[in-house]
Structure formats: structure tokens, C-alpha cells
Design an enzyme around this catalytic site. Structure first.
Site, PDB file in Angstrom:
ATOM      1  N   HIS A  34       0.709  -1.204   0.155  1.00 42.79           N
ATOM      2  CA  HIS A  34       0.013  -0.059  -0.049  1.00 42.79           C
ATOM      3  C   HIS A  34       0.897   1.298   0.116  1.00 42.79           C
ATOM      4  CE1 HIS A  34      -3.195  -2.914   1.252  1.00 42.79           C
ATOM      5  NE2 HIS A  34      -2.270  -3.394   2.183  1.00 42.79           N
TER       6      HIS A  34
ATOM      7  N   LYS B 114      16.862  21.205 -11.928  1.00 46.19           N
ATOM      8  CA  LYS B 114      16.117  20.054 -12.153  1.00 46.19           C
ATOM      9  C   LYS B 114      16.827  18.972 -12.859  1.00 46.19           C
ATOM     10  CE  LYS B 114      11.822  19.964 -12.367  1.00 46.19           C
ATOM     11  NZ  LYS B 114      10.411  19.152 -11.472  1.00 46.19           N
TER      12      LYS B 114
ATOM     13  N   GLU C 160       9.888   7.925 -17.521  1.00 48.19           N
ATOM     14  CA  GLU C 160       8.425   8.712 -17.784  1.00 48.19           C
ATOM     15  C   GLU C 160       7.935   8.341 -19.198  1.00 48.19           C
ATOM     16  OE1 GLU C 160       8.280  12.597 -15.092  1.00 48.19           O
ATOM     17  OE2 GLU C 160       9.744  12.590 -16.745  1.00 48.19           O
TER      18      GLU C 160
END
Ligand code: ARG
Length: 483
Positions: free
Chosen positions: A164, A297, A304
Site C-alpha cells: 500500500h 532539475k 517517464e
């Protein structure tokens, strides 16, 4: 029709047509600009067919050698880029046949004896896909090997295992990676299975009903390598089914979808692990990109995109399976739409497997001979994370059970201990012995070994468990299996 008359499609079939095809219809129905990539399979299939026709005395030996000569020239023209693909000739089959006839005359026109484009295209797609499956199997092997080697270097690196997405129990990072090896091993099995059903010969089914010529289908199958492990020719056994079946393409795309789903799950984990909040791993800069506005970044574009491209492959599966739904027997032009999704599935999967192998395992720098790149692991960050969230709570319960406490009671006792540790904002292993003994008198000094990450890991020795000894045994098994 003379040899050089086969220049446009309306001339390709007959004089029955009273008007030429409109330009729009021509473009709508043509497939040559995408199905030309089947050219090698098309020529291989034609050569096998012609060789059989000659052996059966259906065409002459001189026809066969003319066809072979013509096909050799066409091969060379296509390879050099000199071949002129014509939209007017609709598809790869008519383009090659027309050029053959132009080159060798009547022999070229005899090639299509006992054959239809319906069994021809079904054969071509199967041959082409068989080769691609073999390449994909090799790439899957490479990816598994890369994962196994990274796993081998991180058998005793501990990170929190989640259920979970909540911290559950400590696991070995090597063990975690081997979970993906299992997935990719099943993918490889699925592709091998699809290959068996792909590697069957439709030729000889002609348009839909079989043909009146005394063809030797087994001979063609053997020439094309469409044989089983025992060397027996594999023939499609029903002509109607043979020309219309695209199950093999659907199955392949289903196997590819599942493989991409596995890649996508791995991508998601890589993305989470390399986020600032986790900081578990880094991937080499060449697999990341910067931001045009935020100078700090480093974005995980490759994982992705792989996650995104999974949607595209699953979409192709939906496209192909829907293409088949509602088609009456036998061949229908709908089936021409099988190619682009199939081609794109193959391209996407192959590129993704290659890039993942390199991103995870690194690649040899030809200048130094050293392996470079690959993922780098921050073992400190992983272990710190495993110390949060009471990952060894189950171990305390198991400790009590081994001292004779029934599991349900032990579970309850530990819940109280976790509550106390939470209110002190510390780990269970940081509670003083006296405090722990307050929860149960059977708790003793040796509890701290059970509560440690390493103690927890070492204790999970069941086959397939995360104990280093088990993980090492699995690594050995994979190394032998993968060669
Ligand atoms: N280009 C066609 C395809 O890809 C070849 C078969 C055409 N057959 C036909 N009867 N129109 O399916």
C-alpha cells in the site's frame, strides 16, 4: 498484358474495371509506404514458393532461375535505395511482383501461380514477426542479465519493502530487482510460446479455399524454417482460417503489452526512488533532462516516457483485437490495418528494452573497456528509510511467537509497543529493554538482534525470501539460466 504493362494497380487485376481508381481511394487503400518493411519476408516467401513450383513441375526450371535472378536484383535495388516504390501498385507484394515481371518477363508472371496475396501477406507478416520475436528474446535476456548483475552488487543493501506504499518490512535491494527479473522471464516464456503459433505456414491456402495445383506445402514450410523442435513442417490446416487469422499478431501485442506494463512498473519505482524525497538512486545524466525554467532539475524522462509508451502499446492491442471483432471469414481488407500497430509495437518494445538495459546496467565505454553509467545506489538513504515506519514490527511479533506466545496475542502486544515508540518518536529498537519488557515479560536482550534491519532480513530464509543467502541462490540460478 505484356511484361511492362503492370504499372498501375487497376492494370494489376483485370480489364473488368471501366474507370480508374480515384486518387483519394488510391491513397486510402494503399499500404506500400508502411508494408514495404516486409520486403525481405516477401522475397523469401516468393523464392520458397517458386522453388516448390519448379520442383512440382508447375513452372519450368528456367522460370525458376529467372525468378531467382530477378529477385537478387530487386534485393540489391531495395538495399541500395534505388528501388522505386509506387503508390499506384498499392502494396509491397504488387510492387515487387511488378518489378520482377519488368525484369524477367513471363517467368515473373508465373510466380503467382497457386498463390494469392491473401496467403502471401499472412506468410510475410508471420515470417517478419518471427524474426522480430527472436530479436526481442535476445533483448529481454540482456535486460534480465543487467538486472541480475546490479542485484548481485546490492544483495545486502536494505530498503523498506512497501505494501500500500506504506513501509512494511525490510527487503534486500537485490531481492527487489530480482522481482522484475521474474516478470521479464515470464515475458520471455510468453514470446517463445507466441513464436510457436506464429511459425506456421499459410501459403498454399491461396485466396481462401486452397488451390487446384499440386503444391507441396511441407516443402515450402521447410524452406522457410517453419518447423517445430522435431523438424516437422508446421502448416496452417484450414485455408479459410489461414488467410484470415491474425491471432498471432494479437497474442504478440498482448505479450508486448504485459512486458511494457512490467517496464512501466519499474519506471514508476525508478521515478519515485530518484525523487528528492526518497533519494535512493541516481541514474546517469544521459538518461535525464533539465528544465528550461528551473535550473536545479534533473528529470527522469526515460522512465517517464517508457511509462507513457506503455499506453501506446496497450492501445495497439485494443486496436488489433477490435480489428478482428466482427470479421466474417475469410480475408477482409480490414486486415491491412494490422501492420502499423504491429510495427509500432515492435519498434517501441525493442527501443524500450535496449534503453532500459543500458540505463540500469550501464554500458561498456569502448575507450576504457569499463562499464559506465547504470544506476547508482545510495545505500544510506535506503537504510535510513527502512528505519522509519516500524519495518521490524513483524519481527518482534515473530520473536514472541518463538517464545511460545500465540501469534494473535503477540500481534496485539507489538501494536502497543509501536504506539509507545510512535509517541516517543523513535524506532522499536531504540526503546530501552525495561520499556519493552513492560509490554511482555518474555522479551530479553536478544530482542535487539530481531529488531535490527539485518536480523530481520537474515531471518526470512524461505525459498524466494529476502535473506541474503536466498537472494544469492536466486542470482546463481538466473546466471545459469541466462547464460
Ligand atoms: N495489402 C494487403 C494486406 O496487407 C495484401 C492482401 C490484399 N488482398 C486482397 N485481396 N486485397 O492485407
Amino acid at each position: 498484358m505484356s511484361a511492362n504493362q503492370l504499372d498501375t494497380k487497376s492494370q494489376a487485376w483485370s480489364a473488368l474495371f471501366s474507370e480508374p481508381m480515384s486518387e483519394l481511394v488510391k491513397r486510402y487503400t494503399a499500404s506500400v509506404f508502411f508494408d514495404q518493411r516486409l520486403w525481405q519476408a516477401d522475397i523469401a516467401g516468393s523464392l520458397a514458393h517458386a522453388e516448390m513450383l519448379a520442383a512440382q513441375g508447375i513452372i519450368g526450371a528456367d522460370d525458376l532461375s529467372a525468378i531467382q535472378k530477378g529477385m537478387a536484383q530487386i534485393t540489391q535495388e531495395i538495399e541500395s535505395g534505388a528501388f522505386e516504390w509506387k503508390l499506384d501498385l498499392e502494396d509491397v507484394h504488387l510492387n515487387i511482383e511488378a518489378r520482377l515481371t519488368q525484369l524477367v518477363g513471363d517467368a515473373g508472371k508465373r510466380l503467382h501461380t497457386g498463390r494469392s496475396r491473401n496467403d502471401q501477406v499472412a506468410t510475410d507478416v508471420r515470417l517478419w514477426l518471427r524474426g522480430e520475436i527472436d530479436l526481442i528474446s535476445g533483448l529481454l535476456n540482456d535486460l534480465q542479465k543487467a538486472l541480475v548483475e546490479v542485484a548481485a552488487r546490492h544483495v545486502d543493501v536494505i530498503l523498506p519493502g512497501f505494501t500500500h506504499l506504506q513501509v512494511a518490512q525490510p527487503v534486500s535491494f537485490g531481492h527487489h530487482l530480482l522481482a522484475y527479473v521474474e516478470m521479464f522471464a515470464r515475458d520471455a516464456e510468453r514470446f517463445a510460446d507466441v513464436r510457436r503459433r506464429t511459425n506456421r505456414l499459410p501459403l498454399g491456402s491461396a485466396a481462401l479455399a486452397g488451390t487446384t495445383y499440386p503444391l507441396d506445402r511441407a516443402r515450402v514450410a521447410r524452406t522457410l524454417g517453419m518447423v517445430n523442435e522435431a523438424g516437422e513442417p508446421q502448416l496452417c490446416q484450414n485455408s479459410l482460417d489461414a488467410v484470415s487469422d491474425r491471432d498471432f499478431a494479437i497474442e504478440f501485442t498482448a505479450a508486448a503489452s504485459l512486458c511494457m506494463v512490467h517496464i512501466s512498473r519499474l519506471s514508476e519505482e525508478l521515478i519515485i526512488w530518484m525523487s528528492q524525497n526518497f533519494g535512493f538512486i541516481r541514474i546517469a545524466d544521459r538518461f535525464t533532462t533539465g528544465s528550461s525554467i528551473m535550473p536545479q532539475k534533473k528529470n527522469p524522462d526515460v522512465p517517464e516516457l517508457a511509462r507513457g509508451k506503455t499506453g501506446r502499446v496497450v492501445g495497439h492491442l485494443m486496436g488489433l483485437i477490435t480489428l478482428m471483432k466482427g470479421q466474417p471469414l475469410a480475408y477482409n481488407k480490414d486486415n491491412q490495418e494490422d501492420k502499423e500497430p504491429l510495427f509500432d509495437t515492435v519498434d517501441t518494445l525493442k527501443d524500450t528494452l535496449r534503453i532500459f538495459t543500458e540505463m540500469i546496467g550501464g554500458q561498456i565505454n569502448p575507450a576504457t573497456g569499463e562499464k559506465e553509467g547504470g544506476i547508482t545506489v545510495n545505500r544510506e538513504a535506503m537504510e535510513q528509510a527502512a528505519l522509519k515506519g516500524y519495518a521490524t514490527a513483524t519481527d518482534l511479533a515473530d520473536y514472541l511467537v518463538k517464545k511460545g506466545v500465540p501469534f494473535r496475542d503477540a500481534h496485539e502486544t507489538v501494536a502497543h509497543a509501536v504506539k509507545a515508540a510512535t509517541s516517543h518518536a523513535c524506532d522499536l529498537s531504540e526503546l530501552p529493554l525495561a520499556v519493552l519488557q513492560g509490554f511482555h515479560p518474555l522479551i530479553d536482550k536478544d530482542v535487539y538482534e530481531a529488531l535490527s534491519l539485518r536480523g530481520s532480513l537474515n531471518a526470512r530464509r524461505t525459498l524466494g525470501g529476502t535473506a541474503p543467502a536466498q537472494v544469492l541462490a536466486q542470482i546463481e540460478r538466473h546466471r545459469v539460466r541466462l547464460g
